[in-house]
Design an enzyme around this catalytic site. Structure first.
Site, PDB file in Angstrom:
ATOM      1  N   ASP A  97       0.834  -1.189   0.000  1.00 13.58           N
ATOM      2  CA  ASP A  97       0.000   0.000   0.000  1.00 13.58           C
ATOM      3  C   ASP A  97       0.879   1.253   0.000  1.00 13.58           C
ATOM      4  O   ASP A  97       1.853   1.346   0.757  1.00 13.58           O
ATOM      5  CB  ASP A  97      -0.897  -0.030   1.246  1.00 13.58           C
ATOM      6  N   GLU A 126       1.663  -0.552  -5.055  1.00 11.24           N
ATOM      7  CA  GLU A 126       0.729   0.513  -5.387  1.00 11.24           C
ATOM      8  C   GLU A 126       1.617   1.740  -5.607  1.00 11.24           C
ATOM      9  O   GLU A 126       2.126   2.327  -4.651  1.00 11.24           O
ATOM     10  CB  GLU A 126      -0.260   0.765  -4.252  1.00 11.24           C
TER      11      GLU A 126
END
Length: 715
Positions: A359, A396
């Site tokens: 993330d 990401e």
């Protein structure tokens, strides 16, 4: 009273961080990093029958290289514990030591209890206790309101489990949430629904194998807590992007009630998914922690241990926030990078997971000048680690800091979420000719995305497997809502519909939300099939947003991070059109699996593969002739044909026809490879997969408006 300073260390190096049980069963070593501390105590908790909970504090007797460590005789599995740190209190310099606050060991493998949001969990005075300086040290004990770490054993019967190592070329990722997938799944016993055990149940495995996915990408399963603002609104942090512990699984997803049982349940889930041929990829949040709110946030672990080491701080002791969550872990420091690497190795070696999705990965690789650095020490360590370099690592590729969008700029062997793919495919299928003209381009970008996004991933020999293609994810509209809503409807989140993105590239097909207009519904279903079909025939690694194969709706909520209810849970009472969509998705994954030409590891070169000069990839317009420079850039171009010649692989060729025009049309297919003819094997205008259809000799075909077709060659 502050414990006495420790004597000279008895060992040259500290033992491994956290609590390590001794092989002879006589106790445990404990090691805690707190570089600026003056004393560190381990607090051992016991619960009596009538006397409640007792706390015994043990001062750590050794210190080296910023670690405080010692031996705890008699400590074994199941021991509940915490940490208290004595030291300077000077928030302006990043010193926030407060022995009144019970801290979690960052390496705790089990966590028991939860955070109760009261002023006592803050290291400084807040709310009604505020007197003068808001950062005065608060002397009240936080122990009644915070979790404890729990010592766990490593024993588990893996029954010969081994990594599956599915090649990325063969992978179909399925992003899902442990709770959402099975919370209402009828085949799963009621007491197991929404749990790790429910995810491992045969009814869930049957769906995954029927669908043809090769890996589940699970939203965070690290222990986490909900933010105070959500608790005040009667909601929870349902997605889990608020980590409380990087080694402990989240107990709220377990059927088991004790921390050892929770860990064993997670291991059982992984083992059973592997038996079904499905890998497990974890969405991991190492960019920030649950100590939200910057320097005025709670003191739960890292902030009380050594805020200056664990977090990015400015010259005033304030957090530098590139995550949007109030704090950012500082992986420039070796101890922080080591903690993350130790966590990753633990999940691979002890829990047998197959990879990670990072993330806000840019936040992990910001260097000394706060700029993104693809040669950041953490990325180098991850790429060279003998364990972690062999698993699937997906970035990401952005954060919310300055110059935070870095799609295509991570080093190999990282793969990346490809947001350019998402936006291009949505724009082609869900916007009209006028919108395309305003954008100023034709189908050239679409072709680039279909062929693996070489413009983004062509450097450093990365190849199409670096592109994780997706049209929807947990964050945003579901595919159903993408074709049913022009605007977000996030009212239930309690934020006045201000949260969530307003840039969705969605199209409601003329009616906002639910409708009984059959014409609108027909066009919506075809658009759904266009999106899923494009995803599963594109070069790269496809990622399905779980539930899209069922036409799942979140009622227009594009930020359901706090909705642990029917908005997020899958509804398994399927209407006929949903059964058709599920069958269609399964057909498309099987088509991809059966044709290597759809699963390329290298970019198409346009190289000759036959004596007649045929090429491995060729692009055509609606008239069957090769695309010209003018057609590529013409905003009015709404039809594109892509011929993937499979003869050099010894298999059938595949022709993809994408017609984005608003009207039915007649087009001419390109001449097939020598001696071959075409069969239509799938048409997005079909409600469910049908029988193959032969193509007439003149190669002229009637094509439905806004539709996608797949042809195979036959000899």
């Amino acid at each position: 009273m502050r414990p006495p300073a420790p004597p000279r260390p008895l060992r040259d190096l500290p033992p491994p961080a956290g609590v390590t049980l001794l092989p002879d069963g006589s106790g445990a070593d404990v090691s805690i990093f707190a570089d600026d501390a003056e004393a560190v105590e381990v607090c051992l908790f016991e619960t009596g029958d009538d006397s409640g909970e007792s706390e015994r504090r043990v001062a750590l007797s050794e210190r080296a290289h910023g670690f405080w460590f010692g031996r705890l005789p008699g400590v074994g599995e199941g021991q509940r514990y915490g940490v208290r740190v004595h030291g300077p209190w000077d928030p302006e310099r990043g010193w926030r030591h407060n022995p009144a606050k019970l801290l979690l060991d960052p390496y705790a493998r089990g966590i028991e209890g939860r955070v109760t949001w009261r002023p006592e969990v803050f290291g400084h005075s807040v709310g009604p206790t505020l007197v003068g300086d808001a950062r005065l040290r608060d002397e009240r004990d936080s122990a009644p309101y915070v979790p404890r770490g729990v010592v766990l054993g490593d024993g588990f019967d893996w029954a010969g489990d081994r990594p599956l190592h599915h090649p990325l070329t063969d992978s179909v990722l399925y992003e899902t949430h442990v709770r959402n997938l099975t919370r209402r799944l009828p085949g799963v016993p009621a007491h197991l629904r929404g749990t790790y055990a429910g995810l491992a149940h045969e009814a869930t495995l049957e769906h995954l194998t029927r669908l043809g996915v090769t890996a589940v990408e699970l939203l965070p399963v690290h222990a986490f807590t909900s933010e105070p603002a959500l608790v005040q609104r009667g909601l929870t942090n349902h997605w889990g992007y608020n980590t409380l512990g990087f080694f402990a699984p989240h107990a709220g997803y377990a059927h088991a009630s004790d921390p050892q049982g929770v860990l064993d349940e997670v291991k059982t889930m992984v083992r059973e998914l592997h038996r079904a041929g499905v890998e497990v990829i974890l969405d991991v949040v190492y960019n920030h922690t649950a100590e939200l709110g910057g320097h005025d946030g709670p003191t739960l672990a890292w902030r009380g241990l050594d805020a200056r080491t664990y977090y990015r701080l400015d010259e005033r002791g304030h957090d530098i926030d590139v995550t949007g969550c109030g704090n950012t872990l500082d992986l420039r420091h070796p101890v922080v990078a080591r903690m993350v690497l130790d966590s990753l190795r633990y999940w691979v070696q002890e829990v047998h997971v197959d990879g990670f999705r990072f993330d806000l990965a840019v936040a992990l690789a910001r260097g000394r000048n706060d700029d993104y650095d693809m040669d950041h020490p953490f990325l180098v360590a991850l790429r060279t680690d003998p364990v972690l370099s062999r698993v699937k690592n997906v970035a990401e590729p952005w954060d919310v800091g300055m110059h935070g969008w870095r799609t295509g700029q991570f080093p190999p062997p990282f793969s990346e979420w490809n947001d350019r793919y998402r936006d291009t495919v949505r724009s082609f299928w869900l916007t009209d000719v006028a919108a395309q003209a305003h954008a100023g381009h034709g189908v050239q970008d679409l072709a680039t995305r279909l062929a693996g996004s070489q413009d983004l991933f062509g450097a450093r020999d990365r190849g199409p497997i670096a592109s994780v293609n997706y049209v929807t994810a947990h964050d945003g509209f579901t595919a159903h809502d993408l074709v049913a809503y022009d605007h977000k409807h996030n009212g239930p989140n309690g934020e006045g519909n201000r949260d969530g993105s307003g840039h969705n590239l969605s199209w409601n097909h003329g009616v906002e939300g639910p409708t009984r207009d059959e014409e609108v519904l027909t066009r919506r279903r075809r658009s759904l099939r266009n999106l899923l079909g494009t995803l599963l025939v594109s070069t790269g690694v496809p990622m399905l947003n779980a539930g899209d194969e069922l036409g799942r709706t979140q009622r227009g909520n594009n930020n359901a991070y706090c909705q642990d209810n029917e908005i997020s849970w899958f509804d398994w009472e399927l209407a006929p059109w949903q059964e058709d969509l599920l069958a269609t998705t399964g057909f498309l994954t099987r088509l991809r699996r059966e044709h290597r030409v759809l699963r390329q590891r290298t970019f198409f070169q346009g190289r000759p593969v036959a004596d007649d000069g045929a090429q491995d990839v060729a692009w055509y317009g609606a008239d069957g002739s090769a695309m010209t420079d003018g057609a590529w850039g013409d905003p009015g171009t709404r039809t594109l044909q892509l011929l993937l010649d499979g003869t050099w692989l010894g298999e059938e060729s595949v022709l993809l026809v994408l017609h984005g025009g608003a009207q039915d049309t007649t087009l001419t297919l390109p001449r097939p490879p020598a001696g071959a003819s075409y069969r239509l094997v799938w048409d997005s205008a079909w409600e469910r997969p049908g029988d193959p259809q032969d193509v007439a000799a003149d190669l002229r075909e009637q094509v439905t408006a806004t539709s996608l077709r797949v042809y195979l060659t036959a000899r």
